[in-house]
Write a protein that holds these residues in place. Sequence first.
Motif, short mmCIF file in Angstrom:
data_model
loop_
_atom_site.label_atom_id
_atom_site.label_comp_id
_atom_site.label_asym_id
_atom_site.label_seq_id
_atom_site.Cartn_x
_atom_site.Cartn_y
_atom_site.Cartn_z
N GLU A 254 0.91 -1.11 0.06
CA GLU A 254 0.09 -0.18 0.05
C GLU A 254 0.82 1.22 -0.01
O GLU A 254 0.26 2.21 -0.03
N PHE A 256 3.40 1.76 -2.45
CA PHE A 256 4.15 1.96 -3.48
C PHE A 256 3.43 3.16 -4.39
O PHE A 256 2.39 3.20 -4.95
N SER A 258 1.86 6.25 -6.39
CA SER A 258 1.02 6.04 -7.43
C SER A 258 0.09 4.75 -7.72
O SER A 258 -0.86 4.81 -8.37
N VAL A 259 0.35 3.81 -6.87
CA VAL A 259 -0.39 2.75 -6.96
C VAL A 259 -1.07 2.51 -5.52
O VAL A 259 -0.47 1.86 -4.53
N PRO A 260 -2.21 2.66 -5.36
CA PRO A 260 -2.87 2.73 -3.81
C PRO A 260 -2.66 1.14 -2.98
O PRO A 260 -2.31 1.28 -1.93
N TYR A 261 -2.84 0.31 -4.06
CA TYR A 261 -2.90 -1.18 -3.52
C TYR A 261 -2.38 -2.09 -4.57
O TYR A 261 -3.08 -1.94 -5.84
N THR A 262 -1.59 -2.96 -4.47
CA THR A 262 -1.12 -3.92 -5.02
C THR A 262 -0.68 -5.18 -4.50
O THR A 262 -0.54 -5.07 -3.20
N LYS A 266 1.52 -9.87 -8.11
CA LYS A 266 1.20 -8.93 -9.24
C LYS A 266 2.16 -8.16 -9.60
O LYS A 266 2.40 -7.96 -10.93
N LEU A 267 2.86 -7.61 -8.59
CA LEU A 267 3.97 -6.46 -8.99
C LEU A 267 4.85 -7.33 -9.46
O LEU A 267 5.61 -6.83 -10.56
N SER A 270 4.36 -7.72 -13.12
CA SER A 270 4.68 -6.89 -14.08
C SER A 270 5.91 -6.32 -14.17
O SER A 270 6.39 -5.81 -15.29
#
Length: 515
Positions: A254, A256, A258-262, A266-267, A270
Amino acid sequence: MLDSNLKQQLDTYLNYIVTPIELSVSGNDQAKSAELQALAEEVAGMSAKISLKVGNAPRQPTLSVAAAGQAPRVHFAGIPMGHEFTSLVLALLQSGGHPSKADPALLEQIRQLKGEFHFETYISLSCQNCPDVVQALNLMATLNPNITHTMIDGALFQDEVNARQIMAVPNVYLNGEPFGQGRMTLPEIVGKLDTGAAERKAAELSEKAPYDMLIVGGGPAGAAAAIYAARKGIRTGLVAERFGGQVMDTVGIENFISVPYTEGPKLSASLEQHVRQYGVDIITEQRVAKLTRADQVELDLVSGAKLKSRAVVLATGARWRELNVPGEAEYRTKGVAYCPHCDGPFFKGKKVAVIGGGNSGIEAAIDLAGIVEHVTVVEFADTLRADEVLQKKARSLPNVDIILNAQTTEVIGDGSKVVGLAYKDRSSGEVKQLELAGIFVQIGLVPNTEWLKESDISLTRFGEIEIDAKGATSMPGVFAAGDATTVPFKQIIISMGSGATAALGAFDYLIRTSV
């Protein structure tokens, strides 16, 4: 069973089915069987290429997937939702003739495997590591008629879990015997079955031409370094045991920017996709054993292969620190665990301890409190180090106790599983015991740098690689980044930044030395 979002996603994927497939449900009069039947009917109703029939699998409930007219070789003993829903989708596609994106040479190697291989994988639906293993074995079963695989939800088959004393997942059995535990990739599994594969791979790697820049490690720091190096137009390689590193074991992310949640897997996916866009030569399932410097930097791999490069970036990351007390090693996976999200469900209704009062420890205690009977946090210091918001939440839970100034001294077991924990009260010196079934160790990280101790790379007394502002180490041409280094604050986004810094520093070194 499926909400509108999942239905929409599934409807898109089912269009990729090439040839008809059959689903079969083996059920009983239990509620979970009814749920699985409803799921199967819902899926079958979404495509004319999917039919449904009654199955006869020995475990109930079980959903089996097969190409039409074939005996099923892929089975889900349980309801494949949560993290395992993707495993179900892929099983549908692959059984229906949609090609896998795995290396074609690896797929052919699977097809050529000789012998009978009947795999069983015990999982928990909250385990983010389990789907990779399930999906790898499912794929193998669709490719080779001599291979079968059954995913088993441990929460539904407690008798089996207890009989086999399974306390950690994923846990894989082959032909009724233990095969492996923890995250395993498709190449790793195939390598264990095809014993000659390792030697062939080592010979192939040793034939590779020298790199301009070679990155050791596939986590966020390694991925960033690879991208920045490849963008300079130089020959770039990346060697790692697995892509993603410790991020693969991280659930919620939570912070990272510009990315609220991942989530970690998944990261990681990517990152790998981004790296591959630049044509980086990615070498996985390989571990580096030795680093030396001659006219170039040379890396000796455990497999026997040797790689060379003009410059190297070390991004080997870190791993969970162990307690190093009597009983820990003996009862690892038998009550001693390091991933509360993966293994927490196996301690439902039982008493557990969490060792460590930092953010990871208190987060683990909060998560476990919703599953187990009682959680005791054991912290060495006289105060907790976790963020105040986490401390408040933990202290508000009725089934969480916190013991400060406590030094864990022994993991106590009965010969087959954990039954307790001994600790010393650092104020009084008194040794006390807790009766419990599980111990979750959350006491920080240790850098993966033991293999560098015989090299000329300078390390701190904690084993961290000493680097300067450009990421340079004490050896010319060797740079380092991420959690394995002296960079403060072990965070994903900081590792990425240090990876970029090290790659740019190494590129600057290459320019200057070439002149």
